[in-house]
Design a protein around this motif. Sequence first.
Motif, short mmCIF file in Angstrom:
data_model
loop_
_atom_site.label_atom_id
_atom_site.label_comp_id
_atom_site.label_asym_id
_atom_site.label_seq_id
_atom_site.Cartn_x
_atom_site.Cartn_y
_atom_site.Cartn_z
N ARG A 48 15.41 -3.77 2.42
CA ARG A 48 14.64 -2.56 2.09
C ARG A 48 13.32 -2.95 1.43
O ARG A 48 12.27 -2.35 1.71
N GLU A 49 13.36 -3.96 0.59
CA GLU A 49 12.13 -4.41 -0.06
C GLU A 49 11.18 -4.99 0.98
O GLU A 49 9.97 -4.75 0.92
N ALA A 50 11.71 -5.75 1.91
CA ALA A 50 10.86 -6.32 2.96
C ALA A 50 10.17 -5.21 3.74
O ALA A 50 8.98 -5.32 4.08
N ALA A 51 10.91 -4.14 4.01
CA ALA A 51 10.32 -3.02 4.75
C ALA A 51 9.24 -2.34 3.92
O ALA A 51 8.15 -2.01 4.43
N GLU A 52 9.53 -2.15 2.63
CA GLU A 52 8.55 -1.48 1.76
C GLU A 52 7.29 -2.31 1.58
O GLU A 52 6.19 -1.79 1.50
N LYS A 53 7.46 -3.63 1.53
CA LYS A 53 6.32 -4.49 1.22
C LYS A 53 5.60 -4.99 2.47
O LYS A 53 4.57 -5.66 2.36
N CYS A 54 6.12 -4.69 3.63
CA CYS A 54 5.42 -5.12 4.85
C CYS A 54 4.01 -4.52 4.86
O CYS A 54 3.86 -3.30 4.79
N PRO A 55 2.99 -5.35 4.91
CA PRO A 55 1.63 -4.84 4.78
C PRO A 55 1.19 -3.94 5.93
O PRO A 55 0.22 -3.18 5.79
N SER A 56 1.87 -3.99 7.05
CA SER A 56 1.49 -3.13 8.17
C SER A 56 2.55 -2.05 8.45
O SER A 56 2.46 -1.36 9.46
#
Length: 63
Positions: A48-56
């Motif tokens: 979930r964090e990876a999704a939130e922090k994905c810059p695009s």
Amino acid sequence: MKVSVDRSLCYGSGECVHRVPSVFAFVEPGYGAVLPGREDTDDDPLIREAAEKCPSQAITVAE
Ligand code: SF4
């Protein structure tokens, strides 16, 4: 939950791969992708964090 990467949005920053290498991989010619067989995962705050922090905002997490 189901996780996917929209390659039309991803520009290959690689952040998801660094955050969760057990789920994301870097594929040529330079995009993040979900590893085969890992599209359906247990609920994981790191994903979930990876999704939130994905810059695009290319990562989608669905229940
Ligand atoms: S964090 Fe987002 S933009 Fe970067 S490689 Fe992963 S999906 Fe692509």
